[in-house]
Each structure stands twice: as C-alpha cells, then as structure tokens.
Write an enzyme that holds these catalytic residues in place. Structure first.
Site, PDB file in Angstrom:
ATOM      1  N   LYS A 389      71.989  61.886  30.243  1.00  0.00           N
ATOM      2  CA  LYS A 389      72.455  62.565  31.457  1.00  0.00           C
ATOM      3  C   LYS A 389      73.908  62.210  31.778  1.00  0.00           C
ATOM      4  CE  LYS A 389      68.552  64.679  32.302  1.00  0.00           C
ATOM      5  NZ  LYS A 389      67.571  64.248  33.277  1.00  0.00           N
ATOM      6  N   ARG A 424      61.184  59.968  29.103  1.00  0.00           N
ATOM      7  CA  ARG A 424      61.382  61.209  28.333  1.00  0.00           C
ATOM      8  C   ARG A 424      62.776  61.164  27.715  1.00  0.00           C
ATOM      9  NH1 ARG A 424      63.663  66.239  29.344  1.00  0.00           N
ATOM     10  NH2 ARG A 424      62.582  68.043  28.402  1.00  0.00           N
TER      11      ARG A 424
END
Length: 451
Positions: A389, A424
């Site tokens: 991210k 994840r």
C-alpha cells in the site's frame, strides 16, 4: 463398582466459551434475542454460563490446551490465535495498482505475457526478485505496457516475488451462469494457466487461502459490469478447484457484487471478500446469509471514485471511527442473517484513509478491538491487508508498489502484534518467513525445523 463423578456444564469451558461469545446481555435488552416459549426459558441458565465464564478468567482462558476459537472454511476448521493465516492475492485484472496485467492477455500480446510469467515463476523458485510490471496509481496500463512491463522493471535484490493483488441489484437466488461469451469479456482475456501457476506458487510458499479478484479497487479504477467481472473470475475459480495441487486450498472471491459472489461460490469458491462491507450492493448481506460461507466485511467510505477525497479520509480518531463503523456494519450483517461465526472484519488499510491514518490504524488495532468492538464483535477474526500500500511507500521511499515487500512484511508483523488473525499479501514467500518469527514472538508458536 466404579463411582465416577459426572462433569456438569459448569465444569466445561468448551460449553461456556461459545455461549459467552454469542450471548450479549445488551442484545437481550434491545430485544434482539427472544424466546418463542418464555415458559420454557433457558435464558437464565445461559446467562449463568456467561457469569461462570467471566468469573473464571474470561478471555484469558482462550489458548489453553483444547480451547481455541475456530473458523469453518472449505470443509476445514481453522484454529485462530495459534498461528497467522496467509491469504494470497490473485488478481485477474489489467489495472490493479500493483500487479495489473499479470494474469491477462490482450490480443497480440498473449505470448509475451505468458513468457514473462514463466520467467517470474522460475526466478521466484531461485529466490531472485523481479519488480512490478505496473506503475503506481492513476492510469491503467496500455496493452503494450502490460506486455513489456516485466522486462522494463527494476530488480530489488534479495526479495523473492510471489504471484498476484487486491479488491446492479441482483437477487440472492439468481441462478449461476454456465457460459460467458466473448462479447462480455471486454478488452482482456484471462490467462487461466498463468493464474493457476501463480496460485500454486503461493500455496507452496505458505498461503492457506487464495483471493481471486476481477475488479480493480485502486482509486479511480473503472467499474466493470457484472458480466465482465464474472468472465474474468469464474474460469479461474473453476480451474483452481479442478487442480489437484490446490484442491485443499480455500478460495475467496474478492467482489462487491452479490451476483458475482453467488456464482463464484457455485463455481467452487469458499468465502466472500467484500471491500465495501456490503455498501455497494444492498443484496450482498442477504446473499452472504443465504450462501452460509465466511464473509469478510471491510471498512470503506465513499466509492472507488471518491474514497481518496478529504471527506472520506478525515477522522477525529481513525481507529475509533473505523471500529465503530465496523461494529455497525457487522450488526447489520447479522440482522440480515449472516451467522456471527462466518464474519471476518477488515479495517481497510489503504481504503478511505491517508497514509498517516493507515499507520495510526495499524498501530491501534488492539485499542480498536478492545474499545470499539466489545463482546462478540471483538472476537471475530481480524483480516489485515497492508500489502504494497501507498503508506508503506511513504514510510520506505519505495515508489514502485512491487518494491514494498519488505515494508509489507514489517506491516504484517505489526498486525500480528496487534492481534490480526489473517493477512492478505502479494508476496507470500517473504511474508510467510516474517510471520513465523512474529508468531513465535507474539503467539508463542514455534514451527519445527532442524537446526
């Protein structure tokens, strides 16, 4: 004659623990728990079980021999709290922020794409890294960029790459489709063989769940029709279920469309991963309830076009507001019929938060659970998805998403320290090794390896 004392329910923690998990006194006051025959009430006995449980230590008893929380999935029972479960990301999209184009082939480029994927898998097995085949944010790659991106990528020594990335009003009972004509495939065709190879690589590296997504959820990404999304994910899910090496690996469908969820489960998927927490499709909660499979409910504000706007990324206390919103959505899901033990909560790192907000949220997951998710809501499994991210790029200076795997591993360790049950990720190989250490330190779980 042997005279043996018979244990009562008061002596059995495995009886009291699930009652304490699911029976909340405030729910009785609200009228959410009612008995059809009050004359034969068992409520008093159930409340006694909760009182006994709390008097004997409550949550401190979880983790003792023979007593742990579990999650049913794919004919398996996952033990929670002993070791961290890894969900590998398998995107079949041309425009995801990190791995767009990795498992799709456009006209005239199928051969170069397949060759690139084979090279990446060989390099992964040798422990050699290749960097991402996509740039960070706004514009989807062209077909030429998709074919050439791997050869133009920058190597990051020492980090092996693993495969794959992330996330109408149909009726729950809609019948699954059986065919997907070329007319609904849009501009791409999925390279199913490459997707299966990537899933195998992730499973070998330690993934216990494969999350298949056909709709990119990067900011500003184009919305697919339901038919386009189905044409991408259904062939892959069927192939995963038919592969002998992957038959034991649960498969998740990453979608916010209830019809896609229903058809994916019919094709063999075992879980629904909804990045919008049921907000984009009002039929999602009833569909998840009807299907009776695990449902991951993520925190999300706005939509794909507006989630980065200040109105959706501004919080007075990010972990407090995220926790409160998750609790409210979880309550609505349960009211719609989703079983509490099928709910998984995701705080939504990278969605509707600033980089600073993501870091603050990750560092306060325990506070969020303790203060905002009391009772049954705080006992639900927590899935955290920090992989590659932007906030990791801000902290590390890595501007190419696929170069953020070491930062991702660190974020996953932080998530485990904060009580996460599932992570994840894209690069399973790197994260799995980091999590073995994290589980040993924070959970006291020691894998057995020869010195």
């Amino acid at each position: 004659m042997c005279n043996m004392k018979r244990s009562s329910w008061q002596d059995r923690a495995f009886v009291k623990a699930p009652v304490a998990d699911l029976l909340l006194p405030e729910d009785i006051v609200r009228g959410w728990i009612r008995e059809s025959h009050p004359d034969g009430s068992v409520m008093e006995r159930l409340l006694q079980a909760v009182q006994h449980w709390e008097a004997e230590g409550g949550e401190q008893q979880i983790g003792q021999p023979g007593l742990c929380r579990v999650m049913p999935i794919h004919r398996q029972i996952w033990e929670l709290g002993h070791s961290t479960h890894i969900c590998g990301i398998l995107n079949v999209t041309p425009d995801s922020f990190s791995d767009g184009g990795k498992h799709v082939a456009t006209a005239g480029t199928a051969a170069p794409v397949q060759q690139t994927q084979q090279q990446e898998l060989q390099q992964q097995q040798q422990g050699v890294v290749t960097a991402a085949d996509d740039k960070q944010q706004q514009q989807p790659p062209s077909e030429q960029q998709q074919a050439a991106s791997s050869s133009n990528s920058t190597a990051q020594p020492g980090i092996p790459t693993a495969a794959a990335e992330q996330p109408g009003q149909p009726q729950p009972q809609s019948a699954p489709s059986t065919a997907y004509p070329a007319s609904v495939r849009g501009s791409i065709n999925v390279d199913v063989s490459a997707a299966v190879d990537s899933a195998r690589a992730m499973a070998r590296a330690g993934a216990q769940l494969i999350d298949v997504g056909g709709q990119s959820t990067r900011p500003g990404s184009a919305r697919l029709t339901v038919e386009q999304e189905l044409s991408r994910v259904i062939p892959v899910i069927r192939a995963l279920r038919e592969d002998s090496e992957l038959v034991h690996i649960p498969v998740s469908i990453d979608t916010f469309h209830s019809r896609v969820a229903a058809e994916a489960i019919a094709a063999g998927a075992d879980m629904i991963n909804d990045v919008t927490g049921g907000q984009q499709d009002p039929n999602m909660f009833p569909t998840a309830a009807l299907l009776g499979v695990p449902y991951c409910l993520m925190h999300f504000r706005g939509d794909l076009a507006t989630m980065t706007q200040a109105a959706n990324t501004t919080y007075s206390c990010v972990w407090g507001e995220v926790g409160d919103a998750l609790r409210q959505r979880a309550q609505q899901a349960v009211q719609a019929g989703v079983l509490p033990w099928n709910l998984i909560l995701d705080p939504g790192l990278g969605f509707s938060k600033t980089s600073e907000g993501n870091a603050q949220l990750l560092g306060n997951l325990q506070n969020m659970r303790r203060e905002m998710l009391r009772g049954v809501w705080g006992r639900m499994p927590l899935l955290v998805g920090p992989s590659r991210k932007r906030f990791i790029g801000k902290l590390t200076g890595r501007h190419v998403p696929a170069e953020r795997d070491l930062g991702t591993a660190a974020a996953c360790v932080a998530a485990v320290a904060q009580g996460a049950d599932i992570v994840r990720v894209h690069n399973v190989l790197v994260v799995a090794e980091a999590l073995r250490v994290a589980d040993g330190v924070f959970r006291g779980t020691w894998p057995i390896f020869d010195d």
